[in-house]
Scaffold this motif. Structure first.
Motif, mmCIF file in Angstrom:
data_model
loop_
_atom_site.group_PDB
_atom_site.id
_atom_site.type_symbol
_atom_site.label_atom_id
_atom_site.label_comp_id
_atom_site.label_asym_id
_atom_site.label_seq_id
_atom_site.Cartn_x
_atom_site.Cartn_y
_atom_site.Cartn_z
ATOM 1 N N ASN A 6 9.892 26.468 -35.152
ATOM 2 C CA ASN A 6 10.213 27.779 -35.731
ATOM 3 C C ASN A 6 11.436 28.338 -35.001
ATOM 4 O O ASN A 6 11.503 28.296 -33.767
ATOM 5 N N GLY A 7 12.381 28.812 -35.783
ATOM 6 C CA GLY A 7 13.564 29.424 -35.179
ATOM 7 C C GLY A 7 14.605 28.419 -34.713
ATOM 8 O O GLY A 7 15.613 28.802 -34.113
ATOM 9 N N GLN A 35 13.223 29.665 -48.626
ATOM 10 C CA GLN A 35 11.943 29.644 -47.902
ATOM 11 C C GLN A 35 11.011 30.730 -48.434
ATOM 12 O O GLN A 35 9.812 30.520 -48.541
ATOM 13 N N GLY A 53 16.617 26.718 -36.555
ATOM 14 C CA GLY A 53 17.861 26.848 -37.328
ATOM 15 C C GLY A 53 17.888 26.083 -38.641
ATOM 16 O O GLY A 53 18.947 25.945 -39.262
ATOM 17 N N LYS A 54 16.740 25.634 -39.111
ATOM 18 C CA LYS A 54 16.698 24.823 -40.343
ATOM 19 C C LYS A 54 17.168 25.627 -41.558
ATOM 20 O O LYS A 54 17.999 25.174 -42.354
ATOM 21 N N THR A 55 16.625 26.827 -41.701
ATOM 22 C CA THR A 55 17.013 27.669 -42.839
ATOM 23 C C THR A 55 18.493 28.047 -42.727
ATOM 24 O O THR A 55 19.224 28.022 -43.724
ATOM 25 N N THR A 56 18.918 28.343 -41.516
ATOM 26 C CA THR A 56 20.329 28.686 -41.302
ATOM 27 C C THR A 56 21.224 27.532 -41.750
ATOM 28 O O THR A 56 22.246 27.737 -42.416
ATOM 29 N N HIS A 59 7.329 21.683 -42.363
ATOM 30 C CA HIS A 59 6.475 21.552 -41.176
ATOM 31 C C HIS A 59 5.299 20.629 -41.464
ATOM 32 O O HIS A 59 4.505 20.338 -40.583
HETATM 33 N N1 LIG Z 1 19.951 37.584 -39.950
HETATM 34 C C1 LIG Z 1 19.723 37.190 -38.684
HETATM 35 N N2 LIG Z 1 20.184 37.903 -37.643
HETATM 36 C C2 LIG Z 1 19.981 37.492 -36.374
HETATM 37 N N3 LIG Z 1 19.307 36.368 -36.032
HETATM 38 C C3 LIG Z 1 18.817 35.632 -37.046
HETATM 39 C C4 LIG Z 1 18.990 35.990 -38.413
HETATM 40 N N4 LIG Z 1 18.405 35.058 -39.189
HETATM 41 C C5 LIG Z 1 17.875 34.162 -38.339
HETATM 42 N N5 LIG Z 1 18.117 34.502 -37.057
HETATM 43 C C6 LIG Z 1 17.715 33.746 -35.861
HETATM 44 O O1 LIG Z 1 18.310 32.446 -35.951
HETATM 45 C C7 LIG Z 1 17.414 31.458 -35.471
HETATM 46 C C8 LIG Z 1 17.223 30.390 -36.528
HETATM 47 O O2 LIG Z 1 16.519 30.945 -37.639
HETATM 48 P P1 LIG Z 1 16.112 30.066 -38.882
HETATM 49 O O3 LIG Z 1 15.528 30.994 -39.874
HETATM 50 O O4 LIG Z 1 17.272 29.254 -39.294
HETATM 51 O O5 LIG Z 1 15.004 29.122 -38.237
HETATM 52 P P2 LIG Z 1 14.052 28.056 -38.939
HETATM 53 O O6 LIG Z 1 14.238 26.765 -38.192
HETATM 54 O O7 LIG Z 1 14.275 28.044 -40.401
HETATM 55 O O8 LIG Z 1 12.599 28.632 -38.580
HETATM 56 P P3 LIG Z 1 11.211 28.573 -39.411
HETATM 57 O O9 LIG Z 1 10.611 27.220 -39.140
HETATM 58 O O10 LIG Z 1 10.399 29.660 -38.786
HETATM 59 O O11 LIG Z 1 11.498 28.816 -40.851
HETATM 60 C C9 LIG Z 1 16.134 32.199 -35.080
HETATM 61 O O12 LIG Z 1 16.149 32.390 -33.693
HETATM 62 C C10 LIG Z 1 16.241 33.513 -35.802
HETATM 63 O O13 LIG Z 1 15.604 34.528 -35.085
#
Ligand SMILES: Nc1ncnc2c1ncn2[C@@H]1O[C@H](COP(=O)(O)OP(=O)(O)OP(=O)(O)O)[C@@H](O)[C@H]1O
Ligand SMILES: [Mg+2]
Length: 236
Positions: free
Chosen positions: A48-49, A95, A51-54, A202
Motif C-alpha cells: 500500500n502506498g 481503483q 506508487g502503483k496507482t500513481t 493485491h
Molecule cells: N494527491 C496526492 N497528494 C499527496 N500524496 C499522494 C497523493 N496521491 C497519492 N499520494 C501518496 O503517494 C504514494 C503512492 O500512492 P499510490 O496511490 O500510488 O499507492 P498504491 O501503490 O496505489 O497504494 P494502494 O495499494 O493502497 O492502492 C502514497 O504514499 C500516497 O500517500
C-alpha cells in the motif's frame, strides 16, 4: 543510437524510461523503468502506498513526471494533447469505481465511451448488450448506477473500459470487492482478451492466474517478482 530510436526498437506498447515522480517531499517513483509488450499481461504488485496507482496515472497523463519519459503507442507523450490521443486506446480502470461512473444508469455509463468514439446508436446498443453479457450483467442495464453495491459498481466500471475496446488495459485492482464466482468470471474474460494488460492487484492468486510476467514496485522502482505466473500453469 538516439534514445527515441531505442524506444521504437524495443517494441514496447508502453514504456516508462527513468521516470521520477514526487508528491512534495515524498519520492513515489525513482528513475523507474517499465516495458509492456503487445499481448503481454504484466502483473504489478507492491505494498500500500508504493506508487502503483500513481504509475498508472502517469501512463495516461493524469499526472506528469518530474523527470524521465513516458512512451505510449510508439511515441513520447508530454502535453495534454499528446495524452488525449491515447486515452481511448489505453483503457484505465480506476481503483475507485466512483471515479469511473457518472451516468444515471448502467447502460448509459457503458454506452458513453463507444458513443464518444463515434459509433452509431445501433452499434453502441450492441456493444453495451455484449459487454454486459460477457460480465454476466445483462439484467443490470437499467439499474441506477449510484445505487449499486461496491462489487456491482466494480463490474460496471470494468464494463465501461471493455466497451471502448482499448488496445491496452490498465487495471487497478479489478477484483477488489468481488466474490469468488465473479472473480473467476473476470479472470475468464481477461484471459480471453488479446490485448496487453497491466494488472495491479493485491490478490496473489488472481495475479498469478492472469499474468504472463509479474513485477513488484519497491522503493520507487520495479523489481522482478517471485510470484508464479499463468504461463507456469497447466492451462496456459
Ligand atoms: N494527491 C496526492 N497528494 C499527496 N500524496 C499522494 C497523493 N496521491 C497519492 N499520494 C501518496 O503517494 C504514494 C503512492 O500512492 P499510490 O496511490 O500510488 O499507492 P498504491 O501503490 O496505489 O497504494 P494502494 O495499494 O493502497 O492502492 C502514497 O504514499 C500516497 O500517500
Ligand atoms: Mg492504488
Amino acid at each position: 543510437m538516439s534514445p527515441l530510436k531505442k524506444a521504437a526498437m524495443s517494441n514496447a506498447i508502453i514504456k516508462l524510461d527513468q521516470v521520477t515522480f514526487r508528491f512534495g517531499e515524498r519520492t513515489v517513483l525513482d528513475a523507474c523503468n517499465l516495458d509492456l509488450h503487445p499481448g503481454e499481461r504484466l502483473g504489478l504488485s507492491g505494498a500500500n502506498g508504493s506508487g502503483k496507482t500513481t504509475l498508472l496515472t502517469l501512463i495516461v497523463g493524469l499526472q506528469r513526471p518530474e523527470q524521465g519519459r513516458v512512451i505510449v503507442l510508439g511515441e513520447e507523450r508530454r502535453s495534454e494533447a499528446d495524452f488525449r490521443q491515447i486515452r481511448g486506446p489505453v483503457g484505465l480502470l480506476f481503483q475507485d469505481s466512483d471515479d469511473q461512473l457518472f451516468s444515471p444508469t448502467v447502460a448509459e455509463d457503458v454506452a458513453f465511451g463507444p458513443f464518444n468514439l463515434g459509433k452509431s446508436r445501433a452499434e453502441v446498443e450492441a456493444i453495451v448488450a455484449q459487454t454486459l453479457a460477457q460480465l454476466g450483467m445483462e439484467s443490470f442495464a437499467d439499474r441506477v448506477t449510484y445505487k449499486l453495491s461496491g462489487g456491482e459498481k466494480r463490474l460496471v466500471a470494468l464494463a465501461t473500459v471493455l466497451a471502448m475496446e482499448p488496445k491496452v488495459l490498465l487495471l487497478d485492482e479489478p477484483t477488489a470487492g468481488l466474490d469468488e464466482a465473479v472473480t473467476d468470471r473476470v479472470a475468464d474474460v481477461l484471459l480471453g482478451l488479446p490485448q496487453a494488460i497491466l494488472l495491479v492487484s493485491h490478490d496473489r492468486g488472481f495475479l498469478s492466474q492472469i499474468a504472463t510476467r509479474t513485477t513488484r514496485l519497491e522503493a520507487g522502482q520495479l523489481v522482478p517478482s517471485t510470484e508464479a505466473t499463468g504461463l507456469s500453469q497447466e492451462n496456459r
